[in-house]
Design a protein around this motif. Sequence first.
Motif, PDB file in Angstrom:
ATOM      1  N   GLY A  15       0.817  -1.209   0.000  1.00  0.00           N
ATOM      2  CA  GLY A  15       0.000   0.000   0.000  1.00  0.00           C
ATOM      3  C   GLY A  15       0.850   1.258   0.000  1.00  0.00           C
ATOM      4  O   GLY A  15       1.846   1.348   0.721  1.00  0.00           O
ATOM      5  N   ALA A  18      -1.119   6.812   3.174  1.00  0.00           N
ATOM      6  CA  ALA A  18      -0.371   7.473   4.254  1.00  0.00           C
ATOM      7  C   ALA A  18       0.422   6.463   5.084  1.00  0.00           C
ATOM      8  O   ALA A  18       1.590   6.701   5.417  1.00  0.00           O
ATOM      9  CB  ALA A  18      -1.347   8.241   5.145  1.00  0.00           C
ATOM     10  N   ALA A  19      -0.192   5.318   5.406  1.00  0.00           N
ATOM     11  CA  ALA A  19       0.475   4.337   6.267  1.00  0.00           C
ATOM     12  C   ALA A  19       1.681   3.715   5.571  1.00  0.00           C
ATOM     13  O   ALA A  19       2.772   3.601   6.150  1.00  0.00           O
ATOM     14  CB  ALA A  19      -0.525   3.254   6.688  1.00  0.00           C
ATOM     15  N   GLU A  40       2.131  -0.563  -4.673  1.00  0.00           N
ATOM     16  CA  GLU A  40       0.888   0.206  -4.722  1.00  0.00           C
ATOM     17  C   GLU A  40       0.187  -0.123  -6.043  1.00  0.00           C
ATOM     18  O   GLU A  40       0.752   0.074  -7.115  1.00  0.00           O
ATOM     19  CB  GLU A  40       1.171   1.709  -4.610  1.00  0.00           C
ATOM     20  CG  GLU A  40      -0.004   2.605  -4.912  1.00  0.00           C
ATOM     21  CD  GLU A  40      -1.287   2.255  -4.134  1.00  0.00           C
ATOM     22  OE1 GLU A  40      -1.236   2.237  -2.893  1.00  0.00           O
ATOM     23  OE2 GLU A  40      -2.329   1.991  -4.767  1.00  0.00           O
ATOM     24  N   GLN A  41      -1.051  -0.574  -5.938  1.00  0.00           N
ATOM     25  CA  GLN A  41      -1.769  -1.002  -7.142  1.00  0.00           C
ATOM     26  C   GLN A  41      -2.206   0.159  -8.036  1.00  0.00           C
ATOM     27  O   GLN A  41      -2.399  -0.023  -9.243  1.00  0.00           O
ATOM     28  CB  GLN A  41      -2.979  -1.834  -6.756  1.00  0.00           C
ATOM     29  CG  GLN A  41      -4.009  -1.067  -5.945  1.00  0.00           C
ATOM     30  CD  GLN A  41      -5.143  -1.939  -5.429  1.00  0.00           C
ATOM     31  OE1 GLN A  41      -5.304  -3.053  -5.881  1.00  0.00           O
ATOM     32  NE2 GLN A  41      -5.915  -1.425  -4.488  1.00  0.00           N
ATOM     33  N   GLY A  47      -3.507   6.865  -1.567  1.00  0.00           N
ATOM     34  CA  GLY A  47      -4.613   5.979  -1.167  1.00  0.00           C
ATOM     35  C   GLY A  47      -5.962   6.665  -1.232  1.00  0.00           C
ATOM     36  O   GLY A  47      -6.355   7.208  -2.272  1.00  0.00           O
ATOM     37  N   THR A  48      -6.652   6.665  -0.120  1.00  0.00           N
ATOM     38  CA  THR A  48      -8.029   7.154  -0.103  1.00  0.00           C
ATOM     39  C   THR A  48      -8.144   8.634  -0.459  1.00  0.00           C
ATOM     40  O   THR A  48      -9.220   9.107  -0.835  1.00  0.00           O
ATOM     41  CB  THR A  48      -8.696   6.853   1.258  1.00  0.00           C
ATOM     42  OG1 THR A  48     -10.108   6.975   1.118  1.00  0.00           O
ATOM     43  CG2 THR A  48      -8.222   7.783   2.362  1.00  0.00           C
ATOM     44  N   TRP A  49      -7.044   9.385  -0.385  1.00  0.00           N
ATOM     45  CA  TRP A  49      -7.087  10.818  -0.705  1.00  0.00           C
ATOM     46  C   TRP A  49      -7.008  11.077  -2.208  1.00  0.00           C
ATOM     47  O   TRP A  49      -7.066  12.220  -2.648  1.00  0.00           O
ATOM     48  CB  TRP A  49      -5.963  11.565   0.032  1.00  0.00           C
ATOM     49  CG  TRP A  49      -6.154  11.486   1.509  1.00  0.00           C
ATOM     50  CD1 TRP A  49      -5.521  10.635   2.364  1.00  0.00           C
ATOM     51  CD2 TRP A  49      -7.081  12.240   2.312  1.00  0.00           C
ATOM     52  NE1 TRP A  49      -5.997  10.815   3.655  1.00  0.00           N
ATOM     53  CE2 TRP A  49      -6.947  11.794   3.648  1.00  0.00           C
ATOM     54  CE3 TRP A  49      -8.007  13.243   2.027  1.00  0.00           C
ATOM     55  CZ2 TRP A  49      -7.706  12.317   4.694  1.00  0.00           C
ATOM     56  CZ3 TRP A  49      -8.755  13.772   3.065  1.00  0.00           C
ATOM     57  CH2 TRP A  49      -8.602  13.306   4.379  1.00  0.00           C
ATOM     58  N   THR A  74     -11.258  18.190   5.453  1.00  0.00           N
ATOM     59  CA  THR A  74     -10.873  17.294   6.553  1.00  0.00           C
ATOM     60  C   THR A  74     -11.713  17.586   7.795  1.00  0.00           C
ATOM     61  O   THR A  74     -12.179  18.714   7.994  1.00  0.00           O
ATOM     62  CB  THR A  74      -9.390  17.471   6.899  1.00  0.00           C
ATOM     63  OG1 THR A  74      -9.144  18.840   7.249  1.00  0.00           O
ATOM     64  CG2 THR A  74      -8.517  17.073   5.729  1.00  0.00           C
ATOM     65  N   ASN A  75     -11.908  16.553   8.612  1.00  0.00           N
ATOM     66  CA  ASN A  75     -12.636  16.787   9.861  1.00  0.00           C
ATOM     67  C   ASN A  75     -11.676  16.962  11.037  1.00  0.00           C
ATOM     68  O   ASN A  75     -12.106  17.085  12.185  1.00  0.00           O
ATOM     69  CB  ASN A  75     -13.674  15.682  10.118  1.00  0.00           C
ATOM     70  CG  ASN A  75     -13.073  14.300  10.071  1.00  0.00           C
ATOM     71  OD1 ASN A  75     -11.882  14.137  10.300  1.00  0.00           O
ATOM     72  ND2 ASN A  75     -13.883  13.310   9.760  1.00  0.00           N
ATOM     73  N   MET A  81      -3.273  16.683  12.033  1.00  0.00           N
ATOM     74  CA  MET A  81      -3.226  15.599  11.037  1.00  0.00           C
ATOM     75  C   MET A  81      -1.810  15.253  10.607  1.00  0.00           C
ATOM     76  O   MET A  81      -1.521  14.116  10.254  1.00  0.00           O
ATOM     77  CB  MET A  81      -3.992  16.021   9.777  1.00  0.00           C
ATOM     78  CG  MET A  81      -5.451  15.638   9.791  1.00  0.00           C
ATOM     79  SD  MET A  81      -6.221  16.021   8.215  1.00  0.00           S
ATOM     80  CE  MET A  81      -5.495  14.794   7.130  1.00  0.00           C
ATOM     81  N   VAL A 124      -0.323  -6.477  -5.063  1.00  0.00           N
ATOM     82  CA  VAL A 124       0.064  -7.708  -4.361  1.00  0.00           C
ATOM     83  C   VAL A 124      -1.120  -8.665  -4.436  1.00  0.00           C
ATOM     84  O   VAL A 124      -2.235  -8.328  -4.057  1.00  0.00           O
ATOM     85  CB  VAL A 124       0.460  -7.411  -2.904  1.00  0.00           C
ATOM     86  CG1 VAL A 124       0.625  -8.706  -2.121  1.00  0.00           C
ATOM     87  CG2 VAL A 124       1.738  -6.594  -2.868  1.00  0.00           C
ATOM     88  N   GLY A 161      -5.173  -0.113   4.066  1.00  0.00           N
ATOM     89  CA  GLY A 161      -6.320   0.753   4.367  1.00  0.00           C
ATOM     90  C   GLY A 161      -7.571  -0.043   4.700  1.00  0.00           C
ATOM     91  O   GLY A 161      -7.611  -1.267   4.503  1.00  0.00           O
ATOM     92  N   TYR A 163     -10.938   1.622   4.119  1.00  0.00           N
ATOM     93  CA  TYR A 163     -12.087   2.426   3.709  1.00  0.00           C
ATOM     94  C   TYR A 163     -12.399   2.194   2.239  1.00  0.00           C
ATOM     95  O   TYR A 163     -12.722   3.124   1.511  1.00  0.00           O
ATOM     96  CB  TYR A 163     -11.818   3.909   3.957  1.00  0.00           C
ATOM     97  CG  TYR A 163     -11.749   4.266   5.419  1.00  0.00           C
ATOM     98  CD1 TYR A 163     -12.885   4.200   6.215  1.00  0.00           C
ATOM     99  CD2 TYR A 163     -10.552   4.653   5.996  1.00  0.00           C
ATOM    100  CE1 TYR A 163     -12.823   4.507   7.567  1.00  0.00           C
ATOM    101  CE2 TYR A 163     -10.486   4.975   7.345  1.00  0.00           C
ATOM    102  CZ  TYR A 163     -11.625   4.894   8.123  1.00  0.00           C
ATOM    103  OH  TYR A 163     -11.565   5.198   9.452  1.00  0.00           O
ATOM    104  N   PRO A 317      -5.081   9.859  12.555  1.00  0.00           N
ATOM    105  CA  PRO A 317      -4.380   8.785  11.839  1.00  0.00           C
ATOM    106  C   PRO A 317      -2.875   8.930  11.629  1.00  0.00           C
ATOM    107  O   PRO A 317      -2.115   8.025  12.005  1.00  0.00           O
ATOM    108  CB  PRO A 317      -5.110   8.730  10.491  1.00  0.00           C
ATOM    109  CG  PRO A 317      -6.451   9.296  10.747  1.00  0.00           C
ATOM    110  CD  PRO A 317      -6.242  10.356  11.792  1.00  0.00           C
ATOM    111  N   PHE A 318      -2.412  10.037  11.002  1.00  0.00           N
ATOM    112  CA  PHE A 318      -1.001  10.028  10.585  1.00  0.00           C
ATOM    113  C   PHE A 318      -0.039   9.903  11.782  1.00  0.00           C
ATOM    114  O   PHE A 318       0.902   9.118  11.732  1.00  0.00           O
ATOM    115  CB  PHE A 318      -0.654  11.260   9.733  1.00  0.00           C
ATOM    116  CG  PHE A 318      -1.440  11.408   8.442  1.00  0.00           C
ATOM    117  CD1 PHE A 318      -2.393  10.476   8.045  1.00  0.00           C
ATOM    118  CD2 PHE A 318      -1.221  12.503   7.605  1.00  0.00           C
ATOM    119  CE1 PHE A 318      -3.117  10.621   6.860  1.00  0.00           C
ATOM    120  CE2 PHE A 318      -1.923  12.662   6.414  1.00  0.00           C
ATOM    121  CZ  PHE A 318      -2.877  11.722   6.046  1.00  0.00           C
TER     122      PHE A 318
END
Length: 431
Positions: A15, A18-19, A40-41, A47-49, A74-75, A81, A124, A161, A163, A317-318
């Motif tokens: 992935g 961020a992670a 990373e596919q 990723g989600t961003w 962002t929340n 973050m 993967v 991830g 989500y 998260p980060f």
Amino acid sequence: MFGHAMMKLRVAVIGGGAAGLCALRHLSACGERFDPVGFEQLDGVGGTWRYTDHIGTMENGIPVQSSMYRNLKTNLPKEVMAFPGFPFPQNLPSFVKHEDVLQYLTDYYQHYDLHKYLKLNTRVDLVEPVKAGTRTEWSVTYSSENQSQTGQFDAVIVCNGHYAVPLVPHLEGEKSFQGEITHSHDYRVPDVYKDKVVVCLGAAASGQDVSLDIATVANKVIISHNKPSLKTVLPSNVCQQTGIDRLTEKTAVFTNGKEEPVDVIMLCTGYRYSFPFLSPNCAVNIEDERVTPLYKHIIHTRYPTLSFIGICKTICPFPQFENQVRFVLSMLDGSMPLPNQTEMERDTEKDFQARLAEGLPTRHAHSMGPRQWAYNDMLAHMGGFEVIPPAVQNLYDEVHRVRVTNLPGYKRKQYRLTGEDSFQENECIGS
Ligand code: FAD
């Protein structure tokens, strides 16, 4: 130390969100000990961003990974973050647009030269444990442009991830309902809900945010949930109801017996963990959204060289990803000895039982909320690295405090971290 004392450990990172980027950054910073390869596919990082207008699958047939909608801000404020030591640009407001987060992650990728380690457009397909004497190694099969290859690794860090695979509940009467039923994963723009009556089922972060976005054009938005009533001010066309009991052809009947004509059911019901590339021999189980057997929500108790970053929910998260990554690296480089398997499993069970004793259901096995700060500190103490500055928790808590009473307005506030444990609130900006 899991590998030969003098040999670099080959570490696969699955992935490039961020992670995964955080894992590659720290692995590559210890280049004398680790030889990282990231997969990373998609054709880019973040990723989600990586917002897309697509729903379902991308042009290349890969399921859409992003759960972003066009107007998302962002929340959490950028001040909390950010990865420690890598702030967002100063000129941005506190609550930034999704494209600003993608740019931030792209800057991080470039700043730490992570392109040297990450294979883009590479999925993967299979991770398999392989016996190598007394040790376990990992066979990782990956594909790019329909070419499949297999590599051997000493460790695997899963950062795929959680989500991307919607959790879709069964609703009684859903077959006879003549309106639209969709999931927030597929929500992009409010325009299609102009003048409609929309029920947003679920009142966690997505349910709250999506409801307000749809309310800018809809006739009426009903937030349907079984939590105590939200205490926030809401726009005049947004109201709350209990959960959905059943659907009829044109209405939703709520568990309190009230019935309303509705056009759309927007399921804001969360996501499932999914690791389709882990062979059954990896012995990873998901039962009612609890992933086992993970010590400290990270390390496989039977195969400690298989670890997971970003499993926890309701977190900042980060910064937490960074702690989890450094915890794994301390284990892999031998500086942090692990308890034996039995002790790790006892610890994992104790954590789970404590949640059940508090009345939480199994599906909240990885939910953190207020627990996240003690958890983050514990990882830092065990792994021997610095804790997240208390200012991050203080500002996170303050934003939460404002949000619960002022959902429509809290993102207009501006903040600045002013010290290790302090922050300052500045003038609000316009909407
Ligand atoms: P992801 O970003 O999902 O990245 C996982 C990556 O793994 C993807 O790029 C995927 O393509 C790749 N991958 C998956 N399987 C494979 C495979 N087999 N082979 C190769 N690659 C693979 N966080 C905040 O801090 N602030 C916010 O305001 C905020 N808002 C959010 C709003 C929404 C709607 C959502 C969904 C999340 C939000 N988050 C927010 C949380 C966000 O998920 C995290 O911030 C973080 O980006 C998650 O990163 P990740 O790397 O764990 O996962």
